[in-house]
Design an enzyme around this catalytic site. Structure first.
Site, PDB file in Angstrom:
ATOM      1  N   LYS A   1      43.435  43.121  49.960  1.00 59.38           N
ATOM      2  CA  LYS A   1      43.856  41.966  50.747  1.00 59.38           C
ATOM      3  C   LYS A   1      45.340  42.110  51.029  1.00 59.38           C
ATOM      4  O   LYS A   1      46.124  42.318  50.099  1.00 59.38           O
ATOM      5  CB  LYS A   1      43.594  40.674  49.941  1.00 59.38           C
ATOM      6  CG  LYS A   1      44.097  39.401  50.542  1.00 59.38           C
ATOM      7  CD  LYS A   1      45.455  38.867  50.050  1.00 59.38           C
ATOM      8  CE  LYS A   1      45.883  39.162  48.705  1.00 59.38           C
ATOM      9  NZ  LYS A   1      47.271  38.674  48.368  1.00 59.38           N
TER      10      LYS A   1
ATOM     11  N   GLY B   1      49.589  42.375  44.250  1.00 58.63           N
ATOM     12  CA  GLY B   1      49.807  41.633  45.486  1.00 58.63           C
ATOM     13  C   GLY B   1      48.811  41.960  46.572  1.00 58.63           C
ATOM     14  O   GLY B   1      48.994  41.602  47.736  1.00 58.63           O
ATOM     15  N   ILE B   2      47.735  42.665  46.209  1.00 53.61           N
ATOM     16  CA  ILE B   2      46.732  43.034  47.230  1.00 53.61           C
ATOM     17  C   ILE B   2      45.336  42.562  46.826  1.00 53.61           C
ATOM     18  O   ILE B   2      44.322  43.147  47.214  1.00 53.61           O
ATOM     19  CB  ILE B   2      46.732  44.563  47.491  1.00 53.61           C
ATOM     20  CG1 ILE B   2      46.581  45.360  46.189  1.00 53.61           C
ATOM     21  CG2 ILE B   2      47.992  44.972  48.244  1.00 53.61           C
ATOM     22  CD1 ILE B   2      46.456  46.873  46.415  1.00 53.61           C
TER      23      ILE B   2
ATOM     24  N   ASP C   1      43.202  33.207  45.588  1.00 58.09           N
ATOM     25  CA  ASP C   1      42.941  34.230  46.614  1.00 58.09           C
ATOM     26  C   ASP C   1      41.467  34.502  46.828  1.00 58.09           C
ATOM     27  O   ASP C   1      41.095  35.263  47.717  1.00 58.09           O
ATOM     28  CB  ASP C   1      43.574  35.556  46.139  1.00 58.09           C
ATOM     29  CG  ASP C   1      44.852  35.840  46.901  1.00 58.09           C
ATOM     30  OD1 ASP C   1      45.474  36.878  46.631  1.00 58.09           O
ATOM     31  OD2 ASP C   1      45.203  35.027  47.765  1.00 58.09           O
TER      32      ASP C   1
HETATM   33  C1  LIG Z   1      50.343  35.253  45.843  1.00 56.40           C
HETATM   34  C2  LIG Z   1      49.011  35.440  46.497  1.00 56.40           C
HETATM   35  C3  LIG Z   1      49.113  35.299  48.006  1.00 56.40           C
HETATM   36  O1  LIG Z   1      47.894  35.657  48.624  1.00 56.40           O
HETATM   37  O2  LIG Z   1      48.436  36.729  46.286  1.00 56.40           O
HETATM   38  P1  LIG Z   1      48.717  37.889  45.225  1.00 56.40           P
HETATM   39  O3  LIG Z   1      50.174  38.192  45.206  1.00 56.40           O
HETATM   40  O4  LIG Z   1      48.236  37.367  43.899  1.00 56.40           O
HETATM   41  O5  LIG Z   1      47.912  39.053  45.735  1.00 56.40           O
HETATM   42  C4  LIG Z   1      47.989  34.418  45.987  1.00 56.40           C
HETATM   43  O6  LIG Z   1      48.386  33.121  46.356  1.00 56.40           O
HETATM   44  C5  LIG Z   1      47.770  34.477  44.488  1.00 56.40           C
HETATM   45  O7  LIG Z   1      46.431  34.190  44.311  1.00 56.40           O
HETATM   46  P2  LIG Z   1      45.806  34.477  42.870  1.00 56.40           P
HETATM   47  O8  LIG Z   1      46.286  35.819  42.370  1.00 56.40           O
HETATM   48  O9  LIG Z   1      44.331  34.255  42.973  1.00 56.40           O
HETATM   49  O10 LIG Z   1      46.530  33.357  42.045  1.00 56.40           O
HETATM   50  P3  LIG Z   1      45.953  32.628  40.776  1.00 56.40           P
HETATM   51  O11 LIG Z   1      45.422  33.674  39.833  1.00 56.40           O
HETATM   52  O12 LIG Z   1      45.087  31.512  41.231  1.00 56.40           O
HETATM   53  O13 LIG Z   1      47.330  32.008  40.209  1.00 56.40           O
HETATM   54  C6  LIG Z   1      48.212  32.828  39.524  1.00 56.40           C
HETATM   55  C7  LIG Z   1      49.499  32.024  39.424  1.00 56.40           C
HETATM   56  O14 LIG Z   1      50.217  32.146  40.663  1.00 56.40           O
HETATM   57  C8  LIG Z   1      50.847  30.907  40.979  1.00 56.40           C
HETATM   58  N1  LIG Z   1      50.330  30.450  42.272  1.00 56.40           N
HETATM   59  C9  LIG Z   1      49.229  31.032  42.844  1.00 56.40           C
HETATM   60  C10 LIG Z   1      48.804  30.589  44.081  1.00 56.40           C
HETATM   61  C11 LIG Z   1      49.506  29.528  44.710  1.00 56.40           C
HETATM   62  N2  LIG Z   1      49.120  29.062  45.910  1.00 56.40           N
HETATM   63  N3  LIG Z   1      50.590  28.960  44.111  1.00 56.40           N
HETATM   64  C12 LIG Z   1      51.010  29.404  42.905  1.00 56.40           C
HETATM   65  O15 LIG Z   1      51.998  28.879  42.369  1.00 56.40           O
HETATM   66  C13 LIG Z   1      50.531  29.943  39.852  1.00 56.40           C
HETATM   67  O16 LIG Z   1      51.584  30.024  38.898  1.00 56.40           O
HETATM   68  C14 LIG Z   1      49.278  30.527  39.256  1.00 56.40           C
HETATM   69  O17 LIG Z   1      49.122  30.193  37.886  1.00 56.40           O
HETATM   70  N1  LIG Z   2      38.624  43.169  38.097  1.00 54.04           N
HETATM   71  C1  LIG Z   2      39.951  43.080  37.885  1.00 54.04           C
HETATM   72  N2  LIG Z   2      40.794  43.900  38.561  1.00 54.04           N
HETATM   73  C2  LIG Z   2      42.138  43.811  38.379  1.00 54.04           C
HETATM   74  N3  LIG Z   2      42.734  42.930  37.536  1.00 54.04           N
HETATM   75  C3  LIG Z   2      41.909  42.106  36.846  1.00 54.04           C
HETATM   76  C4  LIG Z   2      40.498  42.133  36.987  1.00 54.04           C
HETATM   77  N4  LIG Z   2      39.963  41.173  36.196  1.00 54.04           N
HETATM   78  C5  LIG Z   2      40.994  40.584  35.571  1.00 54.04           C
HETATM   79  N5  LIG Z   2      42.165  41.136  35.933  1.00 54.04           N
HETATM   80  C6  LIG Z   2      43.501  40.704  35.482  1.00 54.04           C
HETATM   81  O1  LIG Z   2      44.096  39.982  36.576  1.00 54.04           O
HETATM   82  C7  LIG Z   2      45.480  40.342  36.710  1.00 54.04           C
HETATM   83  C8  LIG Z   2      45.714  41.008  38.062  1.00 54.04           C
HETATM   84  O2  LIG Z   2      44.995  40.327  39.039  1.00 54.04           O
HETATM   85  P1  LIG Z   2      45.025  40.925  40.511  1.00 54.04           P
HETATM   86  O3  LIG Z   2      44.112  40.077  41.312  1.00 54.04           O
HETATM   87  O4  LIG Z   2      44.796  42.416  40.481  1.00 54.04           O
HETATM   88  O5  LIG Z   2      46.537  40.676  40.927  1.00 54.04           O
HETATM   89  P2  LIG Z   2      47.030  40.406  42.431  1.00 54.04           P
HETATM   90  O6  LIG Z   2      46.346  39.116  42.827  1.00 54.04           O
HETATM   91  O7  LIG Z   2      48.520  40.325  42.305  1.00 54.04           O
HETATM   92  O8  LIG Z   2      46.581  41.578  43.268  1.00 54.04           O
HETATM   93  C9  LIG Z   2      45.792  41.325  35.628  1.00 54.04           C
HETATM   94  O9  LIG Z   2      46.402  40.608  34.579  1.00 54.04           O
HETATM   95  C10 LIG Z   2      44.434  41.861  35.196  1.00 54.04           C
HETATM   96  O10 LIG Z   2      44.420  42.161  33.796  1.00 54.04           O
END
Ligand SMILES: C[C@@](CO)(OP(=O)(O)O)[C@H](O)COP(=O)(O)OP(=O)(O)OC[C@H]1O[C@@H](n2ccc(N)nc2=O)[C@H](O)[C@@H]1O
Ligand SMILES: Nc1ncnc2c1ncn2[C@@H]1O[C@H](COP(=O)(O)OP(=O)(O)O)[C@@H](O)[C@H]1O
Length: 276
Positions: free
Chosen positions: A14, A97-98, A130
Protein backbone atom coordinates in the site's frame (compact mmCIF):
# COMPACT_ATOMS: atom_id res chain seq x y z
CA UNK A 1 0.05 -23.20 -8.40
CA UNK A 2 -1.66 -23.50 -5.02
CA UNK A 3 -2.38 -26.96 -3.55
CA UNK A 4 -5.81 -28.42 -4.50
CA UNK A 5 -8.65 -26.77 -2.64
CA UNK A 6 -6.47 -23.85 -1.58
CA UNK A 7 -6.60 -20.25 -2.75
CA UNK A 8 -3.77 -17.80 -3.30
CA UNK A 9 -4.12 -14.12 -2.52
CA UNK A 10 -1.64 -11.29 -3.06
CA UNK A 11 -1.28 -8.80 -0.20
CA UNK A 12 -0.08 -5.84 -2.27
CA UNK A 13 2.09 -3.05 -0.91
CA UNK A 14 0.00 0.00 0.00
CA UNK A 15 1.52 3.32 -1.08
CA UNK A 16 0.34 6.72 0.15
CA UNK A 17 1.05 9.06 -2.77
CA UNK A 18 -0.16 11.81 -0.44
CA UNK A 19 -0.83 11.79 3.30
CA UNK A 20 -2.35 14.96 4.76
CA UNK A 21 -2.90 14.96 8.55
CA UNK A 22 -5.89 17.26 9.09
CA UNK A 23 -6.81 16.79 12.74
CA UNK A 24 -6.89 14.50 15.77
CA UNK A 25 -9.78 12.68 17.46
CA UNK A 26 -10.21 12.70 21.24
CA UNK A 27 -8.99 9.07 21.26
CA UNK A 28 -5.67 10.26 19.83
CA UNK A 29 -6.08 8.84 16.32
CA UNK A 30 -5.30 11.36 13.60
CA UNK A 31 -7.64 12.41 10.81
CA UNK A 32 -6.10 11.75 7.41
CA UNK A 33 -6.68 12.65 3.78
CA UNK A 34 -4.64 10.35 1.55
CA UNK A 35 -4.43 9.26 -2.08
CA UNK A 36 -3.65 5.54 -1.79
CA UNK A 37 -2.53 3.18 -4.56
CA UNK A 38 -1.39 -0.44 -4.59
CA UNK A 39 1.60 -2.19 -6.11
CA UNK A 40 1.75 -5.26 -8.33
CA UNK A 41 4.09 -6.72 -5.67
CA UNK A 42 3.48 -7.80 -2.09
CA UNK A 43 3.25 -10.66 0.35
CA UNK A 44 1.71 -13.89 -0.97
CA UNK A 45 -0.84 -15.89 1.02
CA UNK A 46 -1.83 -19.50 0.33
CA UNK A 47 -4.95 -20.46 2.27
CA UNK A 48 -6.26 -24.04 2.57
CA UNK A 49 -9.41 -25.23 4.36
CA UNK A 50 -8.70 -26.32 7.95
CA UNK A 51 -10.56 -27.24 11.12
CA UNK A 52 -8.38 -24.90 13.16
CA UNK A 53 -6.48 -21.71 12.24
CA UNK A 54 -2.77 -22.06 11.57
CA UNK A 55 -0.06 -19.78 10.20
CA UNK A 56 3.27 -20.68 8.61
CA UNK A 57 5.71 -17.91 7.73
CA UNK A 58 8.08 -18.20 4.76
CA UNK A 59 9.90 -15.79 2.49
CA UNK A 60 12.96 -13.55 2.65
CA UNK A 61 11.45 -11.01 5.08
CA UNK A 62 9.75 -13.30 7.60
CA UNK A 63 12.49 -13.14 10.25
CA UNK A 64 11.37 -11.73 13.59
CA UNK A 65 7.67 -11.70 12.79
CA UNK A 66 5.24 -13.37 15.20
CA UNK A 67 3.26 -16.51 14.25
CA UNK A 68 1.11 -16.34 17.38
CA UNK A 69 -2.19 -14.52 17.89
CA UNK A 70 -0.42 -11.17 17.53
CA UNK A 71 0.11 -11.76 13.82
CA UNK A 72 -2.42 -9.74 11.84
CA UNK A 73 -3.24 -12.82 9.74
CA UNK A 74 -4.40 -14.64 12.87
CA UNK A 75 -6.13 -11.50 14.14
CA UNK A 76 -8.07 -11.34 10.85
CA UNK A 77 -9.21 -14.99 11.15
CA UNK A 78 -10.28 -14.44 14.78
CA UNK A 79 -12.08 -11.20 13.82
CA UNK A 80 -14.11 -12.94 11.10
CA UNK A 81 -14.58 -16.19 13.09
CA UNK A 82 -13.05 -18.10 10.17
CA UNK A 83 -10.33 -20.76 10.22
CA UNK A 84 -7.82 -21.72 7.56
CA UNK A 85 -4.29 -23.02 7.17
CA UNK A 86 -2.41 -19.93 5.99
CA UNK A 87 1.07 -19.91 4.54
CA UNK A 88 2.35 -16.34 4.39
CA UNK A 89 5.31 -15.61 2.14
CA UNK A 90 6.70 -12.31 3.48
CA UNK A 91 8.21 -10.26 0.68
CA UNK A 92 7.47 -6.79 2.15
CA UNK A 93 9.46 -5.20 4.97
CA UNK A 94 7.41 -4.83 8.17
CA UNK A 95 6.73 -1.55 9.99
CA UNK A 96 7.67 0.08 6.71
CA UNK A 97 4.82 2.44 5.83
CA UNK A 98 3.55 0.22 3.03
CA UNK A 99 0.76 -1.57 4.79
CA UNK A 100 2.58 -4.86 5.44
CA UNK A 101 0.62 -6.49 8.21
CA UNK A 102 -2.54 -4.54 7.35
CA UNK A 103 -2.43 -5.81 3.77
CA UNK A 104 -1.84 -9.35 5.05
CA UNK A 105 -4.91 -9.08 7.27
CA UNK A 106 -6.98 -7.80 4.34
CA UNK A 107 -5.72 -10.53 2.01
CA UNK A 108 -6.57 -13.17 4.64
CA UNK A 109 -10.16 -11.91 4.71
CA UNK A 110 -10.40 -11.77 0.90
CA UNK A 111 -8.94 -15.27 0.49
CA UNK A 112 -11.13 -16.88 3.15
CA UNK A 113 -14.22 -15.10 1.81
CA UNK A 114 -13.48 -16.75 -1.56
CA UNK A 115 -12.75 -20.14 0.01
CA UNK A 116 -15.90 -20.06 2.14
CA UNK A 117 -18.03 -18.25 -0.45
CA UNK A 118 -18.90 -15.74 2.28
CA UNK A 119 -19.28 -11.93 2.17
CA UNK A 120 -16.41 -9.81 3.45
CA UNK A 121 -16.95 -8.71 7.07
CA UNK A 122 -17.63 -5.05 7.91
CA UNK A 123 -15.85 -2.98 10.53
CA UNK A 124 -12.36 -4.12 9.54
CA UNK A 125 -10.87 -0.87 10.86
CA UNK A 126 -10.92 -2.74 14.19
CA UNK A 127 -7.95 -4.71 12.82
CA UNK A 128 -6.02 -1.53 11.98
CA UNK A 129 -6.60 1.89 10.46
CA UNK A 130 -5.12 0.76 7.14
CA UNK A 131 -7.11 -2.46 6.78
CA UNK A 132 -10.26 -1.02 5.11
CA UNK A 133 -8.28 0.56 2.26
CA UNK A 134 -6.15 -2.61 1.94
CA UNK A 135 -9.33 -4.73 1.75
CA UNK A 136 -10.31 -3.04 -1.52
CA UNK A 137 -6.66 -2.91 -2.63
CA UNK A 138 -7.38 -0.41 -5.40
CA UNK A 139 -6.75 3.31 -5.91
CA UNK A 140 -8.77 5.23 -3.34
CA UNK A 141 -9.08 8.40 -1.30
CA UNK A 142 -8.71 7.46 2.37
CA UNK A 143 -10.14 9.76 5.03
CA UNK A 144 -11.29 9.68 8.62
CA UNK A 145 -8.71 7.71 10.56
CA UNK A 146 -8.66 5.30 7.61
CA UNK A 147 -12.21 3.98 7.68
CA UNK A 148 -13.61 6.34 5.02
CA UNK A 149 -12.51 4.82 1.71
CA UNK A 150 -13.69 6.34 -1.59
CA UNK A 151 -12.63 4.22 -4.57
CA UNK A 152 -11.29 6.33 -7.45
CA UNK A 153 -11.78 5.82 -11.17
CA UNK A 154 -8.95 3.63 -12.47
CA UNK A 155 -5.79 5.73 -12.50
CA UNK A 156 -3.27 5.73 -15.33
CA UNK A 157 -0.69 3.22 -14.02
CA UNK A 158 2.34 4.76 -12.36
CA UNK A 159 5.76 3.10 -12.43
CA UNK A 160 8.01 3.36 -9.38
CA UNK A 161 10.86 2.01 -7.33
CA UNK A 162 10.16 1.25 -3.66
CA UNK A 163 13.16 1.62 -1.35
CA UNK A 164 13.47 0.79 2.36
CA UNK A 165 16.72 1.44 4.26
CA UNK A 166 16.11 -1.46 6.64
CA UNK A 167 14.99 0.48 9.70
CA UNK A 168 11.70 -0.04 11.52
CA UNK A 169 9.86 3.19 12.30
CA UNK A 170 7.11 2.80 14.90
CA UNK A 171 4.05 4.56 13.46
CA UNK A 172 2.89 6.09 16.78
CA UNK A 173 6.31 7.74 17.27
CA UNK A 174 6.01 9.60 13.98
CA UNK A 175 2.47 10.78 14.62
CA UNK A 176 3.56 12.03 18.06
CA UNK A 177 6.45 13.97 16.49
CA UNK A 178 4.16 15.98 14.16
CA UNK A 179 4.66 19.72 14.66
CA UNK A 180 1.11 20.43 13.47
CA UNK A 181 -1.84 18.06 13.55
CA UNK A 182 -4.20 20.41 11.72
CA UNK A 183 -2.94 20.79 8.16
CA UNK A 184 -4.86 21.55 4.94
CA UNK A 185 -6.60 18.57 3.31
CA UNK A 186 -6.37 17.77 -0.39
CA UNK A 187 -8.85 19.65 -2.63
CA UNK A 188 -12.46 18.56 -2.14
CA UNK A 189 -12.67 17.39 -5.77
CA UNK A 190 -9.71 15.46 -7.15
CA UNK A 191 -8.90 16.26 -10.80
CA UNK A 192 -9.63 13.76 -13.57
CA UNK A 193 -5.99 13.45 -14.58
CA UNK A 194 -5.67 12.86 -18.36
CA UNK A 195 -2.44 10.88 -17.99
CA UNK A 196 0.25 9.80 -15.50
CA UNK A 197 2.31 12.93 -16.16
CA UNK A 198 -0.61 15.16 -15.11
CA UNK A 199 -1.08 13.14 -11.90
CA UNK A 200 2.63 13.38 -11.08
CA UNK A 201 2.59 17.12 -11.71
CA UNK A 202 -0.43 17.46 -9.40
CA UNK A 203 1.32 15.40 -6.69
CA UNK A 204 4.01 18.07 -6.43
CA UNK A 205 1.38 20.36 -4.91
CA UNK A 206 0.45 17.75 -2.27
CA UNK A 207 2.30 16.43 0.79
CA UNK A 208 3.13 13.60 3.14
CA UNK A 209 2.86 15.40 6.49
CA UNK A 210 4.61 12.49 8.23
CA UNK A 211 7.77 12.99 6.15
CA UNK A 212 9.21 15.89 8.25
CA UNK A 213 8.83 14.07 11.59
CA UNK A 214 10.22 10.88 10.03
CA UNK A 215 13.21 12.84 8.69
CA UNK A 216 13.87 14.17 12.18
CA UNK A 217 13.53 10.76 13.84
CA UNK A 218 15.35 8.71 11.18
CA UNK A 219 18.02 10.49 9.06
CA UNK A 220 18.26 7.34 6.92
CA UNK A 221 14.98 8.41 5.29
CA UNK A 222 16.68 11.62 4.14
CA UNK A 223 19.56 9.62 2.69
CA UNK A 224 17.10 7.52 0.69
CA UNK A 225 15.17 10.54 -0.61
CA UNK A 226 18.39 12.35 -1.56
CA UNK A 227 19.66 9.33 -3.48
CA UNK A 228 16.33 8.88 -5.28
CA UNK A 229 16.04 12.56 -6.21
CA UNK A 230 19.55 12.53 -7.68
CA UNK A 231 18.67 9.71 -10.08
CA UNK A 232 17.99 10.87 -13.65
CA UNK A 233 14.88 8.66 -13.89
CA UNK A 234 13.19 10.03 -10.75
CA UNK A 235 10.15 12.19 -11.55
CA UNK A 236 9.05 12.53 -7.91
CA UNK A 237 10.27 10.94 -4.65
CA UNK A 238 8.31 10.84 -1.36
CA UNK A 239 8.00 8.71 1.76
CA UNK A 240 4.99 6.39 2.01
CA UNK A 241 2.82 6.42 5.13
CA UNK A 242 4.83 6.73 8.34
CA UNK A 243 7.92 5.33 6.59
CA UNK A 244 10.66 4.35 6.24
CA UNK A 245 9.83 3.12 2.72
CA UNK A 246 10.10 5.78 0.01
CA UNK A 247 8.97 5.67 -3.60
CA UNK A 248 10.42 7.25 -6.73
CA UNK A 249 8.05 7.62 -9.67
CA UNK A 250 9.41 6.98 -13.18
CA UNK A 251 7.85 7.33 -16.62
CA UNK A 252 8.13 3.68 -17.62
CA UNK A 253 8.50 0.25 -16.01
CA UNK A 254 11.81 -0.18 -17.80
CA UNK A 255 13.05 3.08 -16.25
CA UNK A 256 12.01 1.80 -12.81
CA UNK A 257 13.84 -1.48 -13.33
CA UNK A 258 16.98 0.30 -14.56
CA UNK A 259 16.83 2.65 -11.57
CA UNK A 260 16.47 -0.34 -9.22
CA UNK A 261 19.63 -1.80 -10.80
CA UNK A 262 21.48 1.46 -10.10
CA UNK A 263 20.41 1.19 -6.45
CA UNK A 264 21.60 -2.40 -6.03
CA UNK A 265 24.85 -1.28 -4.35
CA UNK A 266 23.05 0.47 -1.48
CA UNK A 267 22.22 -2.57 0.66
CA UNK A 268 18.66 -1.24 0.87
CA UNK A 269 15.47 -3.15 0.05
CA UNK A 270 14.73 -2.09 -3.55
CA UNK A 271 11.70 -3.16 -5.59
CA UNK A 272 10.46 -1.89 -9.00
CA UNK A 273 6.66 -1.84 -9.13
CA UNK A 274 3.67 -0.62 -11.06
CA UNK A 275 1.09 1.27 -8.97
CA UNK A 276 -2.64 1.57 -9.66
C1 LIG B 1 0.22 5.77 8.82
C2 LIG B 1 -0.62 4.94 7.90
C3 LIG B 1 -1.11 5.76 6.72
O1 LIG B 1 -1.74 4.93 5.77
O2 LIG B 1 0.08 3.84 7.32
P1 LIG B 1 1.44 3.09 7.69
O3 LIG B 1 2.53 4.09 7.86
O4 LIG B 1 1.16 2.34 8.97
O5 LIG B 1 1.69 2.18 6.51
C4 LIG B 1 -1.83 4.35 8.63
O6 LIG B 1 -2.68 5.39 9.05
C5 LIG B 1 -1.46 3.48 9.81
O7 LIG B 1 -2.41 2.48 9.83
P2 LIG B 1 -2.13 1.22 10.77
O8 LIG B 1 -0.68 0.79 10.62
O9 LIG B 1 -3.19 0.21 10.48
O10 LIG B 1 -2.30 1.90 12.17
P3 LIG B 1 -2.80 1.19 13.48
O11 LIG B 1 -2.04 -0.10 13.64
O12 LIG B 1 -4.29 1.20 13.47
O13 LIG B 1 -2.29 2.28 14.55
C6 LIG B 1 -0.95 2.31 14.91
C7 LIG B 1 -0.77 3.62 15.66
O14 LIG B 1 -0.63 4.69 14.70
C8 LIG B 1 -1.29 5.86 15.19
N1 LIG B 1 -2.33 6.23 14.22
C9 LIG B 1 -2.71 5.37 13.22
C10 LIG B 1 -3.66 5.78 12.31
C11 LIG B 1 -4.24 7.07 12.45
N2 LIG B 1 -5.17 7.51 11.60
N3 LIG B 1 -3.85 7.90 13.47
C12 LIG B 1 -2.91 7.49 14.35
O15 LIG B 1 -2.56 8.25 15.27
C13 LIG B 1 -1.86 5.52 16.55
O16 LIG B 1 -0.90 5.88 17.53
C14 LIG B 1 -1.98 4.02 16.50
O17 LIG B 1 -1.91 3.42 17.79
N1 LIG C 1 1.64 -10.29 8.96
C1 LIG C 1 2.42 -9.31 9.46
N2 LIG C 1 3.33 -8.70 8.66
C2 LIG C 1 4.10 -7.69 9.13
N3 LIG C 1 4.04 -7.22 10.41
C3 LIG C 1 3.14 -7.82 11.23
C4 LIG C 1 2.30 -8.87 10.80
N4 LIG C 1 1.50 -9.23 11.83
C5 LIG C 1 1.85 -8.45 12.87
N5 LIG C 1 2.84 -7.61 12.53
C6 LIG C 1 3.43 -6.58 13.40
O1 LIG C 1 2.91 -5.31 12.97
C7 LIG C 1 3.95 -4.32 12.96
C8 LIG C 1 4.18 -3.82 11.54
O2 LIG C 1 2.95 -3.65 10.91
P1 LIG C 1 2.98 -3.23 9.38
O3 LIG C 1 1.56 -3.22 8.94
O4 LIG C 1 3.98 -4.06 8.61
O5 LIG C 1 3.55 -1.75 9.47
P2 LIG C 1 3.18 -0.57 8.44
O6 LIG C 1 1.69 -0.37 8.60
O7 LIG C 1 4.04 0.57 8.89
O8 LIG C 1 3.55 -1.05 7.06
C9 LIG C 1 5.20 -4.99 13.45
O9 LIG C 1 5.33 -4.67 14.82
C10 LIG C 1 4.93 -6.48 13.26
O10 LIG C 1 5.57 -7.24 14.29
Amino acid sequence: MSPKGAVQELAPAKINLTLHVTGQRPDGYHLLDSLVVFADFGDLLTIAPAEAPSLTLTGPLSAGLPTDDSNLVRKAMAFAGWTGAVTLEKRLPAAAGIGGGSSDAAATLRGLARLLDAPLPAGTEALGADVPVCLAARAARMQGVGEVVTPLPALHPLHAVLVNPGIDIPTPLIFRALSSKTNPPMPVDLPDWPDAAALIDWLYGMRNDLEPPALSQAPEVGAVLDRLRQDKACLLARMSGSGATCFALTDTRHAAEAMADRLSDTGWWVQPVTLA
